[in-house]
Design a protein around this motif. Structure first.
Motif, PDB file in Angstrom:
ATOM      1  N   LEU A  58      23.406  10.853  34.880  1.00  0.00           N
ATOM      2  CA  LEU A  58      24.295   9.977  34.143  1.00  0.00           C
ATOM      3  C   LEU A  58      24.277   8.498  35.015  1.00  0.00           C
ATOM      4  O   LEU A  58      24.849   7.585  34.331  1.00  0.00           O
ATOM      5  N   LEU A  59      23.872   8.710  36.168  1.00  0.00           N
ATOM      6  CA  LEU A  59      23.785   7.459  37.002  1.00  0.00           C
ATOM      7  C   LEU A  59      22.449   6.570  36.953  1.00  0.00           C
ATOM      8  O   LEU A  59      22.237   5.607  37.527  1.00  0.00           O
ATOM      9  N   ASP A  60      21.333   7.359  36.350  1.00  0.00           N
ATOM     10  CA  ASP A  60      20.150   6.666  36.368  1.00  0.00           C
ATOM     11  C   ASP A  60      19.855   5.870  34.926  1.00  0.00           C
ATOM     12  O   ASP A  60      19.884   6.585  34.008  1.00  0.00           O
ATOM     13  N   MET A  64      19.012   7.618  31.301  1.00  0.00           N
ATOM     14  CA  MET A  64      20.001   7.475  30.134  1.00  0.00           C
ATOM     15  C   MET A  64      19.511   6.993  28.862  1.00  0.00           C
ATOM     16  O   MET A  64      19.844   7.252  27.878  1.00  0.00           O
ATOM     17  N   HIS A  65      18.617   5.830  28.894  1.00  0.00           N
ATOM     18  CA  HIS A  65      17.756   5.328  27.599  1.00  0.00           C
ATOM     19  C   HIS A  65      17.324   6.430  26.993  1.00  0.00           C
ATOM     20  O   HIS A  65      17.210   6.683  25.730  1.00  0.00           O
ATOM     21  N   ARG A  66      16.653   7.428  27.824  1.00  0.00           N
ATOM     22  CA  ARG A  66      15.676   8.408  27.195  1.00  0.00           C
ATOM     23  C   ARG A  66      16.591   9.580  26.531  1.00  0.00           C
ATOM     24  O   ARG A  66      16.325  10.090  25.643  1.00  0.00           O
ATOM     25  N   VAL A  89      30.701   4.153  32.710  1.00  0.00           N
ATOM     26  CA  VAL A  89      30.199   2.911  32.609  1.00  0.00           C
ATOM     27  C   VAL A  89      28.707   2.709  32.167  1.00  0.00           C
ATOM     28  O   VAL A  89      28.456   2.186  31.282  1.00  0.00           O
ATOM     29  N   ASN A  90      27.932   3.529  32.998  1.00  0.00           N
ATOM     30  CA  ASN A  90      26.451   3.576  32.770  1.00  0.00           C
ATOM     31  C   ASN A  90      26.220   4.047  31.346  1.00  0.00           C
ATOM     32  O   ASN A  90      25.365   3.556  30.720  1.00  0.00           O
ATOM     33  N   ALA A 134      37.714   1.086  30.493  1.00  0.00           N
ATOM     34  CA  ALA A 134      36.312   0.591  30.176  1.00  0.00           C
ATOM     35  C   ALA A 134      35.852   0.935  28.858  1.00  0.00           C
ATOM     36  O   ALA A 134      35.391  -0.153  28.390  1.00  0.00           O
ATOM     37  N   LEU A 135      36.182   2.009  28.502  1.00  0.00           N
ATOM     38  CA  LEU A 135      35.415   2.582  26.955  1.00  0.00           C
ATOM     39  C   LEU A 135      36.187   1.712  26.050  1.00  0.00           C
ATOM     40  O   LEU A 135      35.638   1.286  25.209  1.00  0.00           O
TER      41      LEU A 135
END
Length: 305
Positions: A58-60, A64-66, A89-90, A134-135
């Motif tokens: 979740l932090l990478d 997360m794009h993949r 947020v990521n 944030a969401l």
């Protein structure tokens, strides 16, 4: 081909929300992309059930794009962590980039009593509150799901030993009332939202069990389920907190659990909602039903006896 529904945290232990949501969706014939942290037997078990398994963090950003690309609907859930806000947020930033049309966010019911001027002593509660803000600011089509305390937490993990060994529930909850909810009921709500999100976008749902009672009442429910006398013994918060640290639990998690105990003592978990029944057509498990389903965990074996 249908867009897969993304479920984060899908490799959690049996009985965890993400894993249970994945199972429910697959049983409904939905295409599910299950995000896991590591390639292991749990990931393989998800494949065997029919899920598309994707390794991600979740932090990478790249992973997360993949994970998110090609998904229009997703469930976001993460365990208690100091990195919770950054991970939220990521995930939200990538979801917005890929045009996600429904973002089901797992939150906490304590946030209903928080605001820009009201917080709690738990750093995790503050991270959850900030994550919801944030969401909301992101413009994503979000649904917030706020369960109260989970039966699988305090009522299973933290009472099984004392119920087995001394027929006592030993928790620092004082005389406060509480309305715990089972993971399976939370997962049924999440699965229902993922299956048909449009009517729910922008809403907040609060999930509780069917009753709000003191631990003395719940001790009687344990007794009925197990067929033997069970009593509740209140214990001080600080020694209990020290014991959790001695067991090696992270300080961030222990501070959160100790705050939950303090809030229980203050009556802050005396909450009720019909949202589980309204959203799923089936009422939530009672404490007695839950204990009966997990009776083996609360009962000493013949060899131990």
């Amino acid at each position: 081909m249908a867009h897969p529904i993304l479920v984060t945290g899908a490799a959690g232990r049996v009985g965890a929300v993400g894993r249970t949501v994945t199972t429910l969706l697959l049983k409904q014939g939905k295409a599910v992309r299950a995000m896991v942290r590591n390639e292991d037997e749990r990931a393989q078990a998800l494949r065997d059930m029919g899920a598309e398994v994707v390794i991600g963090d979740l932090l990478d950003l790249d992973s997360m794009h993949r994970v998110i690309a090609g998904c229009e609907t997703m469930y976001f859930g993460m365990s208690v962590s100091e990195a919770y806000l950054a991970a939220t947020v990521n995930a939200a930033a990538v979801a917005k980039h890929h045009g996600v049309q429904a973002f089901i966010n797992m939150s906490q019911m304590t946030l209903s009593q928080m605001s820009i001027t009201e917080t709690t002593a738990s750093p995790q509660h503050k991270l959850h509150w900030l994550a919801e803000q944030a969401l909301n600011w992101s413009g994503l089509p979000v649904v917030h799901v706020r369960p109260t305390v989970l039966l699988e937490g305090f009522f299973l993990i933290f009472t099984a030993d004392s119920v087995r060994e001394s027929h006592q529930i030993r928790l620092p909850f004082g005389e406060g009332k509480t309305s715990p909810v089972a993971v399976e009921d939370v997962a049924r709500v999440v699965a229902a939202l993922l299956a048909n999100p449009p009517p729910h976008i922008g809403k907040i749902y609060h999930l509780t069990g069917p009753q709000s009672e003191t631990m003395h009442v719940y001790a009687q429910e344990y007794a009925k389920a197990l067929g033997r006398t069970i009593t509740f013994q209140d214990i001080p918060v600080e020694p209990w907190r020290d014991g959790l640290l001695e067991r090696g639990l992270p300080v961030h998690l222990v501070n959160h659990l100790a705050t939950m105990a303090d809030l229980h003592r203050a009556g802050r978990y005396d909450r009720m909602s019909d949202d589980v029944l309204t959203l799923t057509g089936q009422g939530p498990l009672s404490v007695q039903e839950f204990v009966r389903k997990n009776a083996a965990t609360f009962t000493a074996s013949a060899k131990e006896a």
